[in-house]
Structures are given as structure tokens and as C-alpha cells.
Design a protein around this motif. Structure first.
Motif, PDB file in Angstrom:
ATOM      1  N   GLN A 134       1.508  21.843  35.450  1.00  7.40           N
ATOM      2  CA  GLN A 134       1.343  21.141  36.716  1.00  7.40           C
ATOM      3  C   GLN A 134       2.427  20.073  36.910  1.00  7.40           C
ATOM      4  O   GLN A 134       2.142  18.875  37.038  1.00  7.40           O
ATOM      5  CB  GLN A 134      -0.047  20.508  36.814  1.00  7.40           C
ATOM      6  CG  GLN A 134      -1.182  21.523  36.768  1.00  7.40           C
ATOM      7  CD  GLN A 134      -2.544  20.883  36.844  1.00  7.40           C
ATOM      8  OE1 GLN A 134      -2.674  19.656  36.762  1.00  7.40           O
ATOM      9  NE2 GLN A 134      -3.573  21.693  36.999  1.00  7.40           N
ATOM     10  N   VAL A 156       5.219  17.679  38.607  1.00  7.82           N
ATOM     11  CA  VAL A 156       5.397  16.997  39.887  1.00  7.82           C
ATOM     12  C   VAL A 156       6.859  16.555  39.971  1.00  7.82           C
ATOM     13  O   VAL A 156       7.406  16.010  39.003  1.00  7.82           O
ATOM     14  CB  VAL A 156       4.449  15.793  40.025  1.00  7.82           C
ATOM     15  CG1 VAL A 156       4.688  15.073  41.341  1.00  7.82           C
ATOM     16  CG2 VAL A 156       2.996  16.241  39.921  1.00  7.82           C
ATOM     17  N   ALA A 173       5.145  15.264  34.161  1.00  2.53           N
ATOM     18  CA  ALA A 173       4.042  16.144  33.780  1.00  2.53           C
ATOM     19  C   ALA A 173       3.605  15.805  32.370  1.00  2.53           C
ATOM     20  O   ALA A 173       4.444  15.499  31.505  1.00  2.53           O
ATOM     21  CB  ALA A 173       4.451  17.615  33.854  1.00  2.53           C
ATOM     22  N   ARG A 180      10.531  21.193  44.991  1.00  5.61           N
ATOM     23  CA  ARG A 180       9.091  21.394  44.884  1.00  5.61           C
ATOM     24  C   ARG A 180       8.706  22.825  45.238  1.00  5.61           C
ATOM     25  O   ARG A 180       7.816  23.409  44.613  1.00  5.61           O
ATOM     26  CB  ARG A 180       8.366  20.404  45.803  1.00  5.61           C
ATOM     27  CG  ARG A 180       8.401  18.969  45.306  1.00  5.61           C
ATOM     28  CD  ARG A 180       7.683  18.040  46.263  1.00  5.61           C
ATOM     29  NE  ARG A 180       7.625  16.674  45.737  1.00  5.61           N
ATOM     30  CZ  ARG A 180       7.074  15.638  46.392  1.00  5.61           C
ATOM     31  NH1 ARG A 180       6.558  15.837  47.619  1.00  5.61           N
ATOM     32  NH2 ARG A 180       7.059  14.453  45.850  1.00  5.61           N
ATOM     33  N   ARG A 211       6.614  25.176  42.564  1.00  7.30           N
ATOM     34  CA  ARG A 211       5.337  25.749  42.999  1.00  7.30           C
ATOM     35  C   ARG A 211       4.223  25.534  41.972  1.00  7.30           C
ATOM     36  O   ARG A 211       3.372  26.395  41.770  1.00  7.30           O
ATOM     37  CB  ARG A 211       5.481  27.253  43.298  1.00  7.30           C
ATOM     38  CG  ARG A 211       6.400  27.579  44.430  1.00  7.30           C
ATOM     39  CD  ARG A 211       6.206  29.015  44.916  1.00  7.30           C
ATOM     40  NE  ARG A 211       6.313  29.987  43.840  1.00  7.30           N
ATOM     41  CZ  ARG A 211       7.466  30.528  43.423  1.00  7.30           C
ATOM     42  NH1 ARG A 211       8.612  30.148  44.000  1.00  7.30           N
ATOM     43  NH2 ARG A 211       7.488  31.409  42.469  1.00  7.30           N
ATOM     44  N   GLY A 212       4.282  24.420  41.274  1.00  5.25           N
ATOM     45  CA  GLY A 212       3.230  24.119  40.307  1.00  5.25           C
ATOM     46  C   GLY A 212       3.268  24.950  39.049  1.00  5.25           C
ATOM     47  O   GLY A 212       2.337  24.902  38.243  1.00  5.25           O
ATOM     48  N   ARG A 213       4.347  25.716  38.840  1.00  5.84           N
ATOM     49  CA  ARG A 213       4.427  26.556  37.650  1.00  5.84           C
ATOM     50  C   ARG A 213       4.744  25.701  36.417  1.00  5.84           C
ATOM     51  O   ARG A 213       5.348  24.630  36.521  1.00  5.84           O
ATOM     52  CB  ARG A 213       5.497  27.634  37.828  1.00  5.84           C
ATOM     53  CG  ARG A 213       5.175  28.656  38.909  1.00  5.84           C
ATOM     54  CD  ARG A 213       6.299  29.656  39.048  1.00  5.84           C
ATOM     55  NE  ARG A 213       7.527  29.044  39.545  1.00  5.84           N
ATOM     56  CZ  ARG A 213       8.688  29.702  39.649  1.00  5.84           C
ATOM     57  NH1 ARG A 213       8.763  30.979  39.270  1.00  5.84           N
ATOM     58  NH2 ARG A 213       9.762  29.087  40.123  1.00  5.84           N
TER      59      ARG A 213
END
Length: 283
Positions: free
Chosen positions: A127, A129, A138, A175, A179-181
Motif C-alpha cells: 500500500q 503512497v 509505506a 500515483r 495503483r496501490g501495488r
């Protein structure tokens, strides 16, 4: 019979007298010895006082005085009560000395580096950022992708005389790329509060390479992405290009249309309610 006894008594008289005389001499000798042993201590004090009065020196003058250690020299300086400042000291009185050696070699030791396992290939950060293009927060880490110059959020670029917020645009693109990968970065297993420069990747994609190739970060001088940075500048990609065209985008998004009220199940027919016809499959 009385005559011999009388003669014996007369002879014993001088003998007894001699014994008494001899015993008296012995008693006198013993008395003199006792008198010498039992001397009055006050007599010495009186005699000593007489000697001191005669010679003019105290009786204890013969006793050596204890040796006193030398007192350190006192360095005084002039103090002006009206001036709140350190007085000027002559430079000749000051001497700079070398610092003392450490008490132990352990004081010179640096903290040991964390030992990585043999198969360690990075730490997986879930997750992530992106506060800016090239920065990742993170799992308690704050990582700056190495080999690039991070484009800060507040940075602006000027193209063809027009200024536009390229820092925000680069952050948005980064961002969208994340994509939160999960990101794998070469950082220690335990995070810290300090910013760490490290190589990062998503799968097999090098994060720094992607940022530089697409023009969302500048390649560091002498870094591994120098060639990719020159190509991005020639292609005018990302921050090296022109400002995005926002002519067809309104500043305030339009409000969505209000949903239509669903029809009632019962419909009125001449004052009487009858069920409505069911919708066709196409509806």
C-alpha cells in the motif's frame, strides 16, 4: 642452769642488733629504687617550663612540623561589574592541547549494519503512497527512488511562455503508475523515520527507469538513467513537454442528473386502482 641461759641471751643481743642494722640498709636501698620509679610527671612539666623560660623556645620546637602539599597557583582575572561580557584574555596565556584518547576502542565503533539474508533481494512495501513523483511512503519507510531528481509537488514548469504545475501532474502520473501495488525496495528489513535512497521495482519494472523514460523525473548526473533522461528531453515527454490542454475540462464538474422517480405499482383508472403492466424484458 640460769647462768648459761643468761649468757646466751647476752650474746644474742648484739647479733640481733646487727641483723636489724643490715635489714635497715636493705630497706633504704629498696625505698630509693621505688622513689626513682615513681617520679611525679608534674615535675617534668615544671622543669620543662623552667627550661622554656630560660632558653626562650617552646618545648615542642624539636618536633618537626607536618609537610603540607603545595597549593596550586590561583589565576585571577579582572571583572568589570558594569560590563556583562567575558574579559579579553592575552593570547599568550592560552594553550591549546590535544584531546585525550578514548578510554576504550568501543567508543570509536560504529553501529553494526543490519545483516541481510543470503537470498535477500529487497523489502516488499505494501500500500505505497506517493507524496511526490519519486517519493514513496509505506510500512514506516520514507524512500526516495535512487538515480533520479525527485520532482516536488510545488514545482512549476514553463513551456512556450506558459507556466503550469508540473509537480502535481508528475505526482498524479506516478500515483496512477503505482495503483496501490506492492513495491520492492532495497531497504533494511526494519524501517525508520529518515529518508532512504534506494532502488525500487514493481514486478520486473524498474520504478526509476519508468519515471525518467516518461519524463516525470530528471535523471541524476552520472546516474544509471542518464541516457533515458536525454531521450525524454528530446521527446519532450512529461515535465519537458507543453502544458496539458484543459480547454474541454470544466473547473467545476457538472452535477449528475437527478434520478427519475420510479412509477407506482398501482395505477389509477377511473378512480379505481389497478396493477400496472409488468415491464417488458427490453426495459
Amino acid at each position: 642452769m640460769r647462768l648459761p641461759h643468761l649468757a646466751l641471751a647476752v650474746l644474742m643481743v648484739p647479733v640481733m642488733a646487727g641483723l636489724v642494722i643490715v635489714g635497715g640498709h636493705r630497706l633504704k636501698g629498696s625505698e630509693s629504687t621505688v622513689a626513682v620509679d615513681q617520679i611525679d610527671p608534674g615535675a617534668d612539666a615544671v622543669a620543662g617550663a623552667g627550661t622554656e623560660a630560660t632558653s626562650g623556645e617552646p618545648a615542642t620546637s624539636a618536633i618537626p612540623a607536618p609537610v603540607q602539599p603545595p597549593k596550586p597557583a590561583v589565576h585571577s582575572r579582572a571583572i568589570d561589574p558594569d560590563v556583562i561580557a567575558q574579559p579579553e584574555l592575552p593570547a599568550g596565556e592560552l594553550e591549546r592541547i590535544e584531546p585525550r584518547e578514548p578510554l576504550s576502542k568501543l567508543a570509536l565503533a560504529v553501529p553494526p549494519k543490519p545483516k541481510m539474508p543470503d537470498d535477500w533481494n529487497g523489502t516488499k512495501l505494501f500500500q505505497p503512497v506517493a507524496p511526490a513523483a519519486g517519493l514513496i511512503d509505506a510500512k514506516g519507510y520514507s524512500v526516495a527512488v535512487s538515480g533520479i531528481d525527485v520532482v516536488r509537488q510545488e514545482e512549476t514548469c514553463t513551456t512556450d511562455g506558459k507556466s503550469w504545475p508540473c509537480g502535481i501532474r508528475a505526482r498524479t502520473a506516478f500515483r496512477a503508475f503505482l495503483r496501490g501495488r506492492a513495491v520492492v525496495c532495497k531497504v533494511p528489513p526494519e524501517g525508520g523515520h529518515e529518508l532512504i535512497a534506494a532502488e525500487c521495482r514493481i514486478g520486473k519494472q524498474d520504478v526509476g527507469q519508468w519515471l525518467v523514460e516518461n519524463g516525470w523525473a530528471r535523471a541524476a548526473k552520472g546516474g544509471p538513467y542518464a541516457d533515458a533522461g536525454e531521450k525524454a528531453q528530446k521527446a519532450k515527454a512529461g515535465i519537458f513537454g507543453s502544458a496539458p490542454n484543459l480547454a474541454g475540462i470544466s473547473a467545476v464538474p457538472a452535477a449528475p442528473p437527478a434520478p427519475e422517480a420510479p412509477g407506482s405499482i398501482l395505477e389509477e383508472d377511473g378512480g379505481a386502482l389497478k396493477p400496472a403492466d409488468p415491464p417488458t424484458p427490453s426495459e
